[in-house]
Write a protein that holds these residues in place. Structure first.
Motif, PDB file in Angstrom:
ATOM      1  N   GLU A  47      -2.011  -7.922  -1.671  1.00 38.69           N
ATOM      2  CA  GLU A  47      -2.390  -6.921  -0.668  1.00 38.69           C
ATOM      3  C   GLU A  47      -3.397  -7.462   0.339  1.00 38.69           C
ATOM      4  O   GLU A  47      -3.447  -7.005   1.473  1.00 38.69           O
ATOM      5  N   SER A  51      -1.646  -9.654   4.407  1.00 39.18           N
ATOM      6  CA  SER A  51      -2.053  -9.027   5.660  1.00 39.18           C
ATOM      7  C   SER A  51      -3.049  -9.884   6.434  1.00 39.18           C
ATOM      8  O   SER A  51      -3.550  -9.458   7.473  1.00 39.18           O
ATOM      9  N   THR A 253      -0.716  -2.792   2.143  1.00 43.38           N
ATOM     10  CA  THR A 253      -1.684  -3.879   2.120  1.00 43.38           C
ATOM     11  C   THR A 253      -3.031  -3.410   2.658  1.00 43.38           C
ATOM     12  O   THR A 253      -3.170  -2.292   3.152  1.00 43.38           O
ATOM     13  N   HIS A 255      -4.673  -4.455   5.321  1.00 49.02           N
ATOM     14  CA  HIS A 255      -4.543  -4.222   6.761  1.00 49.02           C
ATOM     15  C   HIS A 255      -3.070  -3.948   7.047  1.00 49.02           C
ATOM     16  O   HIS A 255      -2.333  -4.841   7.454  1.00 49.02           O
ATOM     17  N   ASP A 256      -2.675  -2.708   6.819  1.00 53.77           N
ATOM     18  CA  ASP A 256      -1.262  -2.332   6.879  1.00 53.77           C
ATOM     19  C   ASP A 256      -0.883  -1.976   8.309  1.00 53.77           C
ATOM     20  O   ASP A 256      -0.584  -0.824   8.627  1.00 53.77           O
ATOM     21  N   HIS A 303       5.767  -0.805  12.485  1.00 50.56           N
ATOM     22  CA  HIS A 303       4.426  -0.320  12.151  1.00 50.56           C
ATOM     23  C   HIS A 303       4.070   0.890  13.017  1.00 50.56           C
ATOM     24  O   HIS A 303       4.541   1.030  14.152  1.00 50.56           O
TER      25      HIS A 303
END
Length: 925
Positions: A47, A51, A253, A255-256, A303
């Motif tokens: 995770e 990222s 994650t 920083h998704d 995203h």
């Protein structure tokens, strides 16, 4: 040879999708077509690593090279690490699923002083010797991969970790790593020895090979052969935003979001800030490149959020114009923009206009110190007026939660400066009152200052005893203050950061022993006491306790007057002679200590690294700190003569401010519902290891990538109208899942199916799409039952295995020679199988599972030698099909319930080997 990952990644492994290597953006280059095979390994859990922007950029660049293959590996979570060890399976790369020993080169990101223990953990799991000396000895056949490190900590001071790496990559890697790849390809073609290959690599600017250098008695490092340079140059590269578009993980994650760099380097000159010194000169990215990368990246990844990255985003003067241009272009996509910690003095309405969206995030500012004097000493370049103006702007624009970063233990700090932190927060609260709104909340993080190499404060000493005292002082000041939450960095972590971060090669033994004693990075968060004990024990065993004592009590203070320094030295010498000051210390015994390094001219362990910063300039800037004199930002004012700008490192590249486009308006969710489509789909293969919440997020991104006209819910947090009928348990495959999609315009069903299928992973096939009435109940509301196909095995008598559940046993008897067919028939003829069920609220109730079973049949029965060898009876395996309740009110019949009933009628231990949900059955009334 590929590792049998499917046997490792069972449902008992937490978040198994971390290790699949099948994300959108994964490259999967042919193994046999590559001459040089890399693994970029991030020594944190997936995770975090997946990222990390640098990880993504270098992965994309290496795979773009001809005959170069780049795979990835991450630190496995404790559950998988234990399974790897128990099954004697080596750590593998996630895409090829090959052992790390099969690759030519492994690169680790070392971005934190205490992160090296995770690297040792990964090497050990991979079966790779930990040090370059051991690898050279064991590499008789040339099969051992080269191990290197890059990242901020590796560039700053690699000496504490020098024994673990064959070479260090200093600075930016975008141009450096491809050059290394060319040398490796040539070396493999010419069948060079390990030493000869490393000698060739040492000729590349930016490559430091520790074994070709020796440490002198004073800690300085010098070449031990004439073919390598005296000093190794840090590499500098120009950011390329297009390479930021890459991996889209299935799991959530840290920083998704899509992250694009807008500025590399910082010239503000904060004297405590190592990144600001190690990334000079500043290099702005052309605004058009940023806009195109974001627009293309959001479409390619799906995203819903993007971030613009820089050490100081606000110093990218084109930020308001770029942000508004992107916001206008993506206006109808429900997209949000976030920025990392930014300069409060540059925060204004223009920046507020581009932040957030329908999901307004928090704001983070870093005043660093609580008084103007301290901010001048550290060259923060921030006045009280600027601080107040920035915070008031945020409050006026609707933010009611603001995060502030401060530090304690800075050079020259007095108790007045420490108390000034609380007074500053109290003053901001008073001046920024909210009228008619809920109260303003400040979340504070109080960090302990640890001096870093290559900064003006690199000679300063910290005292953990002072850290503790000042934290106590602050806690008293904040006690009773409303609207403030304060987090303090643990003093013990800071002590170890400082001890390791400015150490020399002697610390390699400490790092290794700390890892052996269990001091991995996760240990700091799971059991800080245990991790700290491991580190202190390792220090004690290495004979470096005297050095750690300097961190505990403070070695010397740059701001003391000469007579105070002399008095302090005299007292410390007396303490060494009679050993009295530490007689009651709860810590380790004091070891003999050499003379204290009080001269700024004394060699430092990192002097052989040429970062571009002139050491004499650091001394001059330190003197200015003593005078509380500030130095302007050379990106916007005169040159500060730090030594960076020139042929080797380039010059500052600053993009001027641009006209700000007119704001096209916030996203207004289209809540119209013109069409509703019901989709029957499967979840097969490795997609069974993707959890339900991750599947929901996947569909959201797929709809964005497919550019389908999805309808949104209303309110402050609009979400796409996508509804999955029922959560499928982790690890279970299915050919009968259902999802409803509501659209803002009618679309041809076959066109919808084609667009959706084109963006879905291949292991999520679409079987059928139907149009349904907009007013019809959802699939979840109509759900009545589910059909499963399960594979089970008999593994011996429950009595023999000690697992007979007498209390819940069914009142039936079965002949000794009974088989699966008889057991299935007995279940069908039995009226009740009672089992205690515990609700989410903790209440218990007796449930008759038989009432929930609609149908049960034997599909296949066959002896199984592998199962029998492990203790199963001659009945072997059986494939059963059952239909049972599956309602949204919690009335469910699970595969585990069938196993329970089988055990009651057979008095055998039944193993559930495989589960597939073949269909969900809707009740249309």
């Amino acid at each position: 040879m590929a590792v049998k990952v499917e046997e490792l990644l069972t449902a008992d492994i937490n978040q198994p999708a971390r290790y699949l290597g099948n994300e959108l953006g994964a490259t999967h280059k042919p193994w046999d077509g590559a001459l040089v095979r890399w693994v970029l390994t991030y020594p944190e859990v997936y995770e975090v690593g997946a990222s990390n922007l640098g990880h993504i950029i270098l992965y994309n660049i290496l795979n773009a090279g001809p005959r170069q293959l780049c795979d990835r590996a991450y630190l496995p979570a404790p559950d998988l690490a234990a399974k790897l060890r128990s099954t004697k399976t080596p750590l593998f790369a996630v895409e090829s699923r090959r052992s790390l020993t099969e690759f030519d080169i492994l690169g680790f990101s070392l971005s934190y002083e205490l992160g090296a223990t995770n690297i040792l953990e990964m090497l050990d799991l991979a079966g790779i010797p930990l040090t370059w000396q051991e690898r050279a000895t064991n590499d008789q056949n040339g099969q051992m991969p080269l191990i290197f490190a890059g990242g901020q900590t590796a560039t700053s001071n690699p000496e504490p970790y020098a024994d673990f790496f064959d070479f260090i990559a200093l600075g930016d890697g975008e141009e450096l790593l491809p050059e290394i790849g060319l040398i490796l390809a040539e070396g493999k073609t010419n069948n060079l020895s390990r030493e000869a290959l490393l000698l060739d690599l040492a000729q590349i600017p930016g490559v430091y090979v520790p074994q070709f250098y020796d440490m002198a008695a004073d800690g300085s490092v010098h070449p031990n052969r004439p073919q390598v340079p005296e000093r190794i140059l840090r590499r500098v590269a120009t950011p390329i935003p297009a390479y930021s578009i890459g991996l889209v993980p299935y799991v959530q994650t840290v920083h998704d979001r899509l992250t694009v760099e807008i500025r590399r380097g910082c010239t503000r000159g904060c004297r405590f800030c190592q990144p600001g010194m190690l990334t000079r000169p500043a290099r702005d990215v052309e605004p058009q490149q940023v806009v195109e990368a974001i627009e293309q990246g959001m479409q390619a990844t799906g995203h819903s959020e993007f971030s613009l990255l820089s050490l100081s985003c606000s110093d990218y003067l084109a930020l308001p114009a770029v942000g508004m241009e992107i916001k206008n272009r993506l206006k109808d996509k429900n997209i949000s923009l976030s920025l990392p910690s930014q300069r409060v003095d540059r925060f204004d309405d223009n920046i507020a206009d581009i932040l957030g969206g329908t999901r307004q995030g928090g704001l983070t500012f870093a005043p660093e110190a609580g008084t103007q004097r301290m901010r001048d000493i550290v060259n923060k370049g921030l006045t009280n007026e600027e601080l107040l103006r920035g915070v008031k702007t945020a409050v006026d624009r609707g933010w009611d939660k603001i995060k502030l970063y401060f530090m304690i233990g800075l050079p020259g700090e007095t108790d007045e400066d420490v108390v000034g932190i609380a007074e500053t927060v109290r003053w901001l609260h008073r001046e920024c009152r909210l009228d008619g709104r809920r109260g303003l909340t400040f979340n504070l993080t109080i960090s302990n200052f640890t001096p870093k190499p290559h900064t003006p404060f690199q000679w300063h000493s910290v005292s953990t005893a002072e850290f503790s005292r000042k934290q106590k002082l602050l806690k008293g000041e904040f006690r009773g203050m409303r609207g403030v939450k304060v987090n303090y960095t643990d003093v013990r972590i800071s002590a170890m950061e400082d001890f390791v971060g400015r150490g020399d090669r002697r610390l390699a033994a400490v790092v290794r022993r700390a890892w052996e004693l269990g001091a991995g990075m996760d240990a700091w968060w799971e059991s800080l006491d245990q991790a700290y004990k491991a580190w202190t024990q390792a220090i004690d065993e290495s004979g470096l306790t005297w050095k750690y004592r300097q961190v505990e009590s403070g070695e010397w203070n740059l701001f003391e007057k000469e007579e105070e320094k002399e008095e302090g030295r005299r007292k410390k010498e007396e303490g060494r002679e009679i050993k009295e000051d530490f007689s009651h210390s709860p810590h380790l015994p004091l070891s003999p200590s050499p003379s204290l390094p009080l001269s700024l001219d004394q060699p430092l362990p990192w002097d052989h690294l040429d970062t571009g910063i002139d050491k004499n300039w650091l001394k001059i800037d330190l003197q200015k700190a003593l005078e509380a004199a500030t130095v302007p930002d050379c990106s916007f004012e005169g040159c500060s003569r730090c030594g960076v700008c020139g042929t080797d490192f380039g010059h500052n590249v600053v993009v001027d401010a641009l006209p700000i486009p007119e704001f096209a308006g916030e996203f207004v969710p289209n809540t119209e519902r013109k069409q509703r489509l019901r989709v029957w789909f499967g979840k097969v293969g490795d997609m069974a290891l993707v959890g339900h919440l991750d599947l929901i997020r996947l569909f959201d991104r797929v709809v964005r990538r497919a550019d389908l006209p999805i309808s949104f819910t209303g309110g402050f947090h609009p979400n796409p109208r996508i509804s999955l009928a029922n959560a499928l348990p982790l690890g279970v495959t299915s050919t009968g899942e259902i999802a409803d999609f509501e659209l803002t315009e009618s679309i041809d069903i076959e066109s919808f199916r084609e667009k959706l299928a084109a963006k879905l992973p291949e292991n999520i096939p679409i079987y059928k799409v139907e149009s349904i009435d907009l007013k019809a109940p959802s699939a979840n509301q109509l759900l009545e039952a589910a059909e499963y196909v399960i594979t089970v095995a008999s593994a011996g008598s429950l009595i023999e295995n000690g697992e007979l559940d007498r209390e819940n046993a069914a009142p039936v008897s079965v002949a000794p020679d009974a088989n699966w067919e008889a057991w299935v028939k007995t279940i069908a003829e039995t009226e009740a199988f009672w089992r205690v069920h515990t609700t989410k609220s903790g209440k218990t109730q007796n449930v008759n599972l038989r009432e929930r079973l609609h149908k049960l049949e034997l599909v296949e029965q066959k002896p199984d030698t592998s199962t029998r060898a492990s203790g199963a009876t001659s009945e072997g395996r059986a494939v059963l099909r059952f239909t049972g309740s599956c309602r949204s009110d919690g009335n469910l019949l699970k595969p585990e319930h069938i196993v329970f009933m089988l055990e009651q009628v057979s008095q055998q231990e039944i193993q559930l080997l495989q589960v597939e949900r073949s269909q969900l059955i809707l009740g249309y009334g």
